[in-house]
Design a protein around this motif. Structure first.
Motif, PDB file in Angstrom:
ATOM      1  N   PHE A 278     -33.090  38.975 -20.099  1.00 55.55           N
ATOM      2  CA  PHE A 278     -34.422  38.556 -19.627  1.00 55.55           C
ATOM      3  C   PHE A 278     -34.335  37.259 -18.830  1.00 55.55           C
ATOM      4  CE2 PHE A 278     -36.713  41.157 -23.077  1.00 55.55           C
ATOM      5  CZ  PHE A 278     -37.205  42.071 -22.151  1.00 55.55           C
ATOM      6  N   ALA A 279     -33.519  36.318 -19.303  1.00 63.53           N
ATOM      7  CA  ALA A 279     -33.397  35.039 -18.582  1.00 63.53           C
ATOM      8  C   ALA A 279     -32.849  35.289 -17.180  1.00 63.53           C
ATOM      9  CB  ALA A 279     -32.507  34.073 -19.365  1.00 63.53           C
ATOM     10  N   GLY A 280     -31.864  36.185 -17.077  1.00 65.89           N
ATOM     11  CA  GLY A 280     -31.238  36.484 -15.790  1.00 65.89           C
ATOM     12  C   GLY A 280     -32.191  37.127 -14.788  1.00 65.89           C
ATOM     13  N   MET A 281     -33.221  37.815 -15.310  1.00 64.92           N
ATOM     14  CA  MET A 281     -34.164  38.485 -14.404  1.00 64.92           C
ATOM     15  C   MET A 281     -35.059  37.498 -13.675  1.00 64.92           C
ATOM     16  SD  MET A 281     -35.600  41.699 -16.576  1.00 64.92           S
ATOM     17  CE  MET A 281     -34.521  42.667 -17.619  1.00 64.92           C
ATOM     18  N   GLU A 282     -35.129  36.251 -14.149  1.00 64.69           N
ATOM     19  CA  GLU A 282     -35.991  35.219 -13.546  1.00 64.69           C
ATOM     20  C   GLU A 282     -37.400  35.754 -13.319  1.00 64.69           C
ATOM     21  OE1 GLU A 282     -33.776  34.148 -10.071  1.00 64.69           O
ATOM     22  OE2 GLU A 282     -32.082  33.419 -11.253  1.00 64.69           O
ATOM     23  N   LEU A 283     -38.010  36.240 -14.391  1.00 62.75           N
ATOM     24  CA  LEU A 283     -39.334  36.855 -14.299  1.00 62.75           C
ATOM     25  C   LEU A 283     -40.379  35.806 -13.936  1.00 62.75           C
ATOM     26  CD1 LEU A 283     -39.103  39.208 -17.387  1.00 62.75           C
ATOM     27  CD2 LEU A 283     -38.930  39.842 -14.975  1.00 62.75           C
TER      28      LEU A 283
END
Ligand SMILES: [Zn+2]
Length: 464
Positions: A278-283
């Motif tokens: 989730f962190a990597g997706m930079e939502l």
């Protein structure tokens, strides 16, 4: 307060049978409530429906259109109806042929499914999800501009239901994943470190206290929660007639303690991976959602549901509400109206896609079966997924109360947009290529029956 509902599209293949308007109309007819959004898959068992850095894009057949669609075209169809877009990420990535990402069971055998916690899998998943969010957001903006439709990318759901498939042979329970990276991560979370694996690399082992090979599937003890004591595990094992280590040289208490240590380490490993992805997706405001089956400890997702009720892990949970009751207080949740959530849906569509895939019919376990056998197996899986349907208005009436403030607790439901006629039509139209075993066609009814029974188990996803 009315139920807020979402339409779940389990696989893009459904769109060859129904278009966006029809899906929206069918949902309203089934439940009597309008839908707020639609849930679309980022990838399928056989590929990715958009341009990406890793694999050729897999096109989609859309009802009533001659041209092949990609994810963006599908999003556009739903967005112009004013529906919010949710994306699901199935981390199993069955289309990946490289052994280096594949899961490994406790005995060292690997299968063609990506290990969720490997560094490279995480990178790949993050890349695919980011790209899909970008595409969806662009198309929503376009729908706003062209049609004045009020649609947005609302969330990304990671489907955890089968990231850690399990199987059983002769009482031996084979759990995944024990690849080198998993071993290293698990050892870091377990007080016993690498010594923990020794408890499981034998038979019987602590898993047998709560899991049992029932021939047609794996039986389990349902009440495993995070704070369960070794004594309670021993008691439940005895009660259910599972392995309790009572008359063995091993100490039952030590075995139960090792089991709890494994469960805690696995849960920590999976939730850390979830946080990384989730962190990597930079939502940018899109909700972080997790899908699980709805059991207390879910063996194939490696998580305790109540411990996922944590803002540090996700914003929303989706699970089947029929098996157990949960007190979710910190995050929001929606009831997933299909037994075991996406589990049987994934198993059916995975088989539907792979049975028509030339690579799978040549190089995987599917190659062993004749065209006739594959068609029979496909029908069986169809019956399996349809028997798990939750489609009565009564089921809606029986759901837990909605949370009035809307900060945490239940906010609505999700309903998969398939029925018998859609599935039948997909199965009838499936074109199964020849396998490598055509001339050795097997007409022995007993043999055929064994294969079919093997697929009726609790864990159909692990047979191939
Ligand atoms: Zn692994």
């Amino acid at each position: 307060m009315p139920e807020k509902s979402l339409i779940y599209v389990p696989d893009m293949a459904v769109l060859s049978q129904r278009n966006a308007e029809e899906i929206q109309r069918d949902h309203h007819k089934r439940w009597g409530v309008a839908t707020e959004g639609v849930v679309l898959p980022i990838c399928t068992a056989t590929g990715v429906p958009f341009k990406n850095d890793f694999t050729a894009e897999k096109t989609i057949r859309y009802k009533g259109r001659a041209e092949e669609f990609l994810l963006g075209n599908v999003v556009a169809e739903f967005a112009k109806l004013g529906l919010d877009i949710y994306l699901t990420l199935d981390p199993t990535l069955h289309f990946i042929k490289s052994d280096s990402l594949h899961i490994v069971d406790i005995s060292g055998d690997s299968s063609a499914q990506a290990c969720f916690s490997k560094k490279r899998t995480k990178k790949l998943l993050t890349h695919l999800a980011k790209k899909a969010v970008e595409i969806a957001t662009e198309e929503c903006a376009r729908a706003r501009g062209t049609h004045g439709a009020d649609a947005k990318t609302a969330g990304v759901a990671i489907d955890l239901t089968d990231i850690l498939p399990m199987g059983a042979t002769n009482e031996r329970i084979e759990l995944t994943c024990f690849c080198n990276e998993c071993r290293q991560q698990l050892a870091g979370y377990a007080p016993r470190g690498r010594r923990l694996f020794g408890y499981f690399e034998t038979f019987p082992n602590p898993w047998n206290m709560t899991l049992k090979d029932a021939g047609s599937g794996i039986g389990q003890i349902n009440e495993l929660d995070w704070n369960i004591s070794p004594e309670r595990i021993i008691g439940l094992s005895k009660m259910k007639g599972f392995e309790s280590f009572e008359d063995r040289e091993q100490d039952p208490h030590e075995q139960a303690t090792a089991l709890i240590e494994y469960l805690h380490a696995r849960h920590t490993q999976v939730t850390e991976t979830v946080k990384d992805i989730f962190a990597g997706m930079e939502l940018n405001g899109e909700k972080r959602i997790l899908i699980t089956e709805g059991s207390h400890y879910d063996w194939t997702s490696g998580t305790f549901l109540e411990k996922l009720d944590d803002k540090g892990v996700c914003d929303e949970l989706w699970f089947d509400p029929t098996a157990n009751e949960f007190d979710i207080r910190k995050v929001q949740y929606r009831s997933f109206l299909w037994k075991r959530s996406t589990y049987f849906l994934n198993a059916f569509f995975q088989f539907l896609n792979q049975s028509q895939d030339h690579y799978a019919r040549t190089y995987t376990g599917l190659a062993r079966h004749t065209v006739g056998e594959v068609e029979q197996l496909l029908k069986l899986r169809m019956r399996q997924v349809l028997s798990a349907a939750v489609t009565e208005k009564l089921d809606l009436f029986l759901l837990p109360d909605l949370d009035e403030e809307g900060e945490a607790g239940r906010i609505g439901f999700i309903s998969p947009c398939i029925d018998e006629s859609i599935c039948l039509s997909l199965v009838e139209k499936a074109k199964v290529p020849e396998g490598t075993n055509e001339d050795k066609g097997n007409d022995d009814p007993k043999d055929m029956l064994d294969k079919l029974v093997g697929l009726m188990g609790l864990h159909p996803g692990t047979n191939y």
